[in-house]
Design a protein around this motif. Structure first.
Motif, mmCIF file in Angstrom:
data_model
loop_
_atom_site.group_PDB
_atom_site.id
_atom_site.type_symbol
_atom_site.label_atom_id
_atom_site.label_comp_id
_atom_site.label_asym_id
_atom_site.label_seq_id
_atom_site.Cartn_x
_atom_site.Cartn_y
_atom_site.Cartn_z
ATOM 1 N N ALA A 1 0.831 -1.209 0.000
ATOM 2 C CA ALA A 1 0.000 0.000 0.000
ATOM 3 C C ALA A 1 0.864 1.257 0.000
ATOM 4 N N GLN B 1 2.100 2.237 -3.293
ATOM 5 C CA GLN B 1 1.030 2.814 -4.112
ATOM 6 C C GLN B 1 0.486 4.108 -3.498
ATOM 7 N N LYS C 1 -1.003 4.642 -0.701
ATOM 8 C CA LYS C 1 -2.352 4.474 -0.162
ATOM 9 C C LYS C 1 -2.396 4.806 1.325
#
Length: 176
Positions: free
Chosen positions: A54, A57, A59
């Motif tokens: 995550a 990315q 996130k």
């Protein structure tokens, strides 16, 4: 409610949440045991592999959770370093310690003030145990493969052989 790393919570907060906010002890138990830590900070997962993915990315708060985790490990290494008056070696083991190069690197960079000098070349080795510091490092840092199955087998063997030792009374004898 966003939760912090439960080990860093002032114990007085627990009483405050119960008395002033009306949170039930059973709710606090769920918060502390299931919703704190990596999950509490990231709101994504308590599994570091998921958080590393995550974070790559961008996130949520995955990067923050990873930074908090590495900081906390570094803090404990530093406190034990002081309590012991220095150390000869530090070992990373288990799932995160064996498999997360990025976490090991982050932690070792944070404790470089203790004389840790990483050797990035050996980081790609897949041996069962290997040193990840250079000869210039004042503290050697090792990755040690954990073998939980072997440890369990040894403990079972010790237990069974102790139970059947002529010097030990059996459980049946103890119950009589």
């Amino acid at each position: 409610m966003k939760c912090a790393l439960s080990g860093d919570v002032d114990p007085g907060l627990i009483l405050y949440l119960i008395k002033s906010c009306g949170i039930l002890p059973s709710e606090l138990e769920t918060i502390l045991y299931k919703k704190s830590g990596l999950l509490g900070i990231s709101n994504i997962s308590s599994d570091l592999r998921d958080l590393e993915n995550a974070a790559s990315q961008q996130k949520g708060d995955a990067k923050l959770a990873i930074e908090a985790f590495a900081y906390r490990v570094s803090k404990y290494i530093g406190s034990y370093f002081v309590a012991l008056g220095g150390v000869d070696a530090i070992a990373f083991s288990g799932g995160i310690g064996e498999n997360s190069i990025s976490i090991r690197t982050r932690i070792c960079e944070q404790i470089s003030c203790l004389g840790v000098v990483l050797n990035t070349y050996v980081y790609t080795q897949k041996e069962s145990s290997f040193c990840i510091t250079t000869e210039k490092s004042l503290v050697s840092v090792w990755v040690i493969k954990a073998d939980e199955n072997l440890q369990i087998a040894k403990q079972v063997y010790d237990f069974v052989t102790k139970e059947n030792s002529p010097n030990q009374t059996s459980r049946a004898d103890q119950d009589s």
